[in-house]
Design a protein around this motif. Structure first.
Motif, PDB file in Angstrom:
ATOM      1  N   GLU A 128       0.912  -1.141  -0.146  1.00  0.00           N
ATOM      2  CA  GLU A 128      -0.022   0.088   0.116  1.00  0.00           C
ATOM      3  C   GLU A 128       0.905   1.333  -0.020  1.00  0.00           C
ATOM      4  OE1 GLU A 128      -3.691   2.011  -0.006  1.00  0.00           O
ATOM      5  OE2 GLU A 128      -3.381  -0.036  -0.332  1.00  0.00           O
ATOM      6  N   ALA A 129       2.038   1.115   0.734  1.00  0.00           N
ATOM      7  CA  ALA A 129       2.856   2.498   0.939  1.00  0.00           C
ATOM      8  C   ALA A 129       3.509   2.697  -0.480  1.00  0.00           C
ATOM      9  CB  ALA A 129       4.099   2.077   1.939  1.00  0.00           C
ATOM     10  N   ALA A 133       2.749   6.005  -2.664  1.00  0.00           N
ATOM     11  CA  ALA A 133       4.118   6.741  -2.971  1.00  0.00           C
ATOM     12  C   ALA A 133       3.947   7.129  -4.478  1.00  0.00           C
ATOM     13  CB  ALA A 133       5.422   6.042  -2.493  1.00  0.00           C
ATOM     14  N   GLN A 134       3.636   6.040  -5.158  1.00  0.00           N
ATOM     15  CA  GLN A 134       3.904   6.115  -6.861  1.00  0.00           C
ATOM     16  C   GLN A 134       2.635   7.114  -7.140  1.00  0.00           C
ATOM     17  OE1 GLN A 134       4.120   2.157  -8.774  1.00  0.00           O
ATOM     18  NE2 GLN A 134       5.189   1.472  -7.011  1.00  0.00           N
ATOM     19  N   TYR A 135       1.545   7.037  -6.677  1.00  0.00           N
ATOM     20  CA  TYR A 135       0.443   7.627  -6.793  1.00  0.00           C
ATOM     21  C   TYR A 135       0.378   9.240  -6.691  1.00  0.00           C
ATOM     22  CZ  TYR A 135      -4.204   9.841  -6.524  1.00  0.00           C
ATOM     23  OH  TYR A 135      -5.308  10.731  -6.777  1.00  0.00           O
ATOM     24  N   TYR A 136       1.193   9.656  -5.468  1.00  0.00           N
ATOM     25  CA  TYR A 136       1.423  10.783  -5.319  1.00  0.00           C
ATOM     26  C   TYR A 136       2.685  11.533  -5.904  1.00  0.00           C
ATOM     27  CZ  TYR A 136      -1.699  11.293  -1.284  1.00  0.00           C
ATOM     28  OH  TYR A 136      -2.797  11.406  -0.402  1.00  0.00           O
ATOM     29  N   LEU A 137       3.537  10.528  -6.265  1.00  0.00           N
ATOM     30  CA  LEU A 137       4.630  11.022  -7.184  1.00  0.00           C
ATOM     31  C   LEU A 137       3.938  11.420  -8.672  1.00  0.00           C
ATOM     32  CD1 LEU A 137       7.592   8.663  -6.026  1.00  0.00           C
ATOM     33  CD2 LEU A 137       7.408  11.370  -5.898  1.00  0.00           C
ATOM     34  N   VAL A 144       8.026   7.035 -11.174  1.00  0.00           N
ATOM     35  CA  VAL A 144       8.999   6.344 -10.237  1.00  0.00           C
ATOM     36  C   VAL A 144       8.393   4.791  -9.939  1.00  0.00           C
ATOM     37  CG1 VAL A 144      10.701   5.977  -8.495  1.00  0.00           C
ATOM     38  CG2 VAL A 144      10.364   8.207  -9.679  1.00  0.00           C
ATOM     39  N   LYS A 145       8.910   3.869 -10.398  1.00  0.00           N
ATOM     40  CA  LYS A 145       8.351   2.545  -9.861  1.00  0.00           C
ATOM     41  C   LYS A 145       9.143   2.269  -8.499  1.00  0.00           C
ATOM     42  CE  LYS A 145       6.667  -1.697 -10.575  1.00  0.00           C
ATOM     43  NZ  LYS A 145       5.762  -2.004  -9.784  1.00  0.00           N
TER      44      LYS A 145
END
Length: 196
Positions: A128-129, A133-137, A144-145
């Motif tokens: 989930e984290a 993180a990928q969603y907000y970036l 970024v993967k």
């Protein structure tokens, strides 16, 4: 009667006559036998006295031994009573240990279930984290993967990813405060020094 009187007088007055008569009658042998018998009786009396003393000493020894045996029997009885008491207490301890073992088994099973649940939660928390993180970036236009990474046993990060321009490093925590942020920051700086 004259002969009798004369005979008695000679016995009283003439010692040789008296011994001769005694010899003829066998009285000397009888006297010697009686004397030997008296000596033997004296010796036997002394032996009996010695035997009596030995018997009295044995009686005293047996009495003392009997008292000691009685005391030992009493002590053995006391020891047997104490051993029985200890055995009864040990039986109680065994019963309680069996109950404790049963409880420990149930606790261990519960801990195993909690462990498995925590592992699944942590895995899903890390997933989930990384997703968040990928969603907000991505919302900021940065693609970024990310995923967990291990540089070595000391440097494990739940969130790591790079696209060549931006590198993202983080930890997935249920609760995070300033100390957690400082700790992650220190680990990231140490990892950078290791890689440099």
């Amino acid at each position: 009667m004259f002969l009798k009187d004369e005979f008695l007088r000679l016995l009283e007055e003439d010692r040789e006559f008296r011994y001769a008569i005694m010899g003829l009658l066998g009285i000397v042998n009888l006297r010697n036998a009686v004397s030997d018998l008296v000596s033997a009786m004296r010796a036997l009396t002394e032996e009996v006295k010695g035997v009596r003393a030995d018997v009295n000493e044995l009686k005293s020894g047996f009495s003392s031994l009997g008292n000691r045996v009685s005391k030992i029997e009493t002590r053995i009885g006391s020891i047997e009573t104490r051993i029985s008491s200890i055995e009864a207490r040990l039986d109680g301890v065994e019963v309680r240990l069996d109950k404790v073992e049963g409880r420990l088994d149930r606790i261990e099973e519960s801990l195993d279930r909690i462990d498995r649940t925590m592992e699944r939660m942590i895995m899903s928390l890390e997933e989930e984290a990384n997703y968040v993180a990928q969603y907000y970036l991505g919302q900021r236009g940065i693609v970024v993967k990310t995923g967990p990474t291990y540089l070595d046993a000391r440097y494990e990060f739940d969130i790591y990813g790079t696209n060549g321009r931006v590198t993202v490093v983080g930890e997935a925590k249920v609760r995070a405060g300033p100390d957690t942020v400082r700790e992650v920051n220190d680990r990231v700086n140490e990892a950078i020094k290791q890689l440099s």
